[in-house]
Design an enzyme around this catalytic site. Structure first.
Site, mmCIF file in Angstrom:
data_model
loop_
_atom_site.group_PDB
_atom_site.id
_atom_site.type_symbol
_atom_site.label_atom_id
_atom_site.label_comp_id
_atom_site.label_asym_id
_atom_site.label_seq_id
_atom_site.Cartn_x
_atom_site.Cartn_y
_atom_site.Cartn_z
ATOM 1 C CB ALA A 36 -4.966 101.770 -35.539
ATOM 2 C CG HIS A 41 1.767 101.293 -38.369
ATOM 3 N ND1 HIS A 41 0.677 102.120 -38.224
ATOM 4 C CD2 HIS A 41 2.270 101.119 -37.120
ATOM 5 C CE1 HIS A 41 0.514 102.420 -36.948
ATOM 6 N NE2 HIS A 41 1.474 101.841 -36.256
ATOM 7 N N GLY A 156 9.770 102.807 -35.517
ATOM 8 C CA GLY A 156 9.749 104.130 -36.109
ATOM 9 C C GLY A 156 10.487 105.152 -35.258
#
Length: 296
Positions: A36, A41, A156
């Site tokens: 997703a 990302h 992240g």
């Protein structure tokens, strides 16, 4: 110009695709994801591409069942492989590893007999709300490190507790992977990008931006101390009627407690988690406690 990434579904296919790079001594970069993919990302993939240089970048796309609790959203977690492959191609990914659950956990649905024990840090914050979550996270990350054997891996900072725990695992188990933390990417109004944002209805989406407003308020008041930073964040959260707060804390950069007498200039982290309807969101920012006003 984008190029199609090679797609591996099995361990053998992955090993074959990386054999040449390993033989040539090139650095291998890894970005573990659950798919997703969004711009957050994409920023991780770009950073991995930069860090790996001429070496291959691998993106894993795997919705890891071991990190979901019984009441969590495993079944409804978005699976968008075709769109994800387009993002990977655009960002210069060389290999996408998209295994089946049985490929990662042979014998599934039987639980793996050996897993990674994440330690006491996994019992607070996200771990308190989601028991067993970080055991699942670290176990799958350790498996990916074993399969890909990367020189570096990019995670992240939005999932800050995860980042801290992965670094701890790498250090404690001597895994030899350079763990790179990438800055959180945000919508124009400040909301941290997340695959779960798509679950918010329009009203919840408007309310959810209060999380980043609260963190910014903490940053602005941190010069007056940790208590002032927390007070400013709480005041910002009270402006929203749709927030169901789980936690709001200030910690040291390794998620430990700050000392009672914090020296000026101490680096810290403010972290928040809350629900909007049935959707749970997290966010965090770095702050500097007791920084002199002239340095602001």
């Amino acid at each position: 110009m984008s190029h199609a990434a090679a797609l591996a579904h099995t361990r053998e296919e992955l090993a074959d695709l990386l054999a040449g790079a390993r033989g040539a001594g090139r650095r291998v970069g890894l970005v573990p994801t659950m798919g997703a993919l969004h711009e957050g990302h994409a920023s991780l993939l770009r950073l991995a591409r930069e860090c790996a240089g001429e070496g291959p970048v691998v993106a894993s796309i795997f919705v890891n069942p071991l990190q979901f609790g019984p009441q969590e959203d495993l079944d409804r977690y978005p699976r968008t492989l075709e769109a994800d492959l387009e993002v990977c191609a655009r960002e210069g990914v060389d290999v996408v590893f998209a295994p089946a659950v049985e490929e990662v956990y042979p014998g599934w649905p039987a639980q793996p007999q050996v897993s990674v024990e994440p330690g006491p840090l996994a019992l607070v914050l996200e771990g308190r709300t989601r028991p067993g979550h970080f055991r699942g996270v670290l176990t799958v990350v350790a498996k990916l490190f074993g399969l890909v054997r990367p020189d570096l891996a990019v995670f992240g900072q939005k999932d800050y507790q995860q980042l801290v725990l992965v670094r701890r695992m790498v250090d404690d188990l001597c895994l030899g992977v350079d763990v790179v933390g990438a800055e959180t990417q945000r919508e124009p109004d400040g909301l941290a990008l997340s695959s779960r944002n798509r679950y918010l209805d329009p009203e919840q989406r408007r309310e959810a931006v209060v999380l980043s407003r609260a963190l910014r308020a903490a940053q602005e008041d941190a010069a007056r101390g940790a208590d002032a930073a927390l007070g400013a964040a709480r005041a910002a959260l009270r402006t929203s009627h749709g927030v169901d707060l789980d936690y709001l804390v200030v910690t040291d950069p390794d998620l430990g407690a700050l000392p009672a007498d914090v020296p000026p200039g101490t680096e810290a982290r403010v972290l928040v988690a809350a629900k909007f309807g049935s959707t749970r969101l997290i966010d965090n920012l770095p702050i500097t406690i007791g920084r002199p006003e002239e340095a602001l």
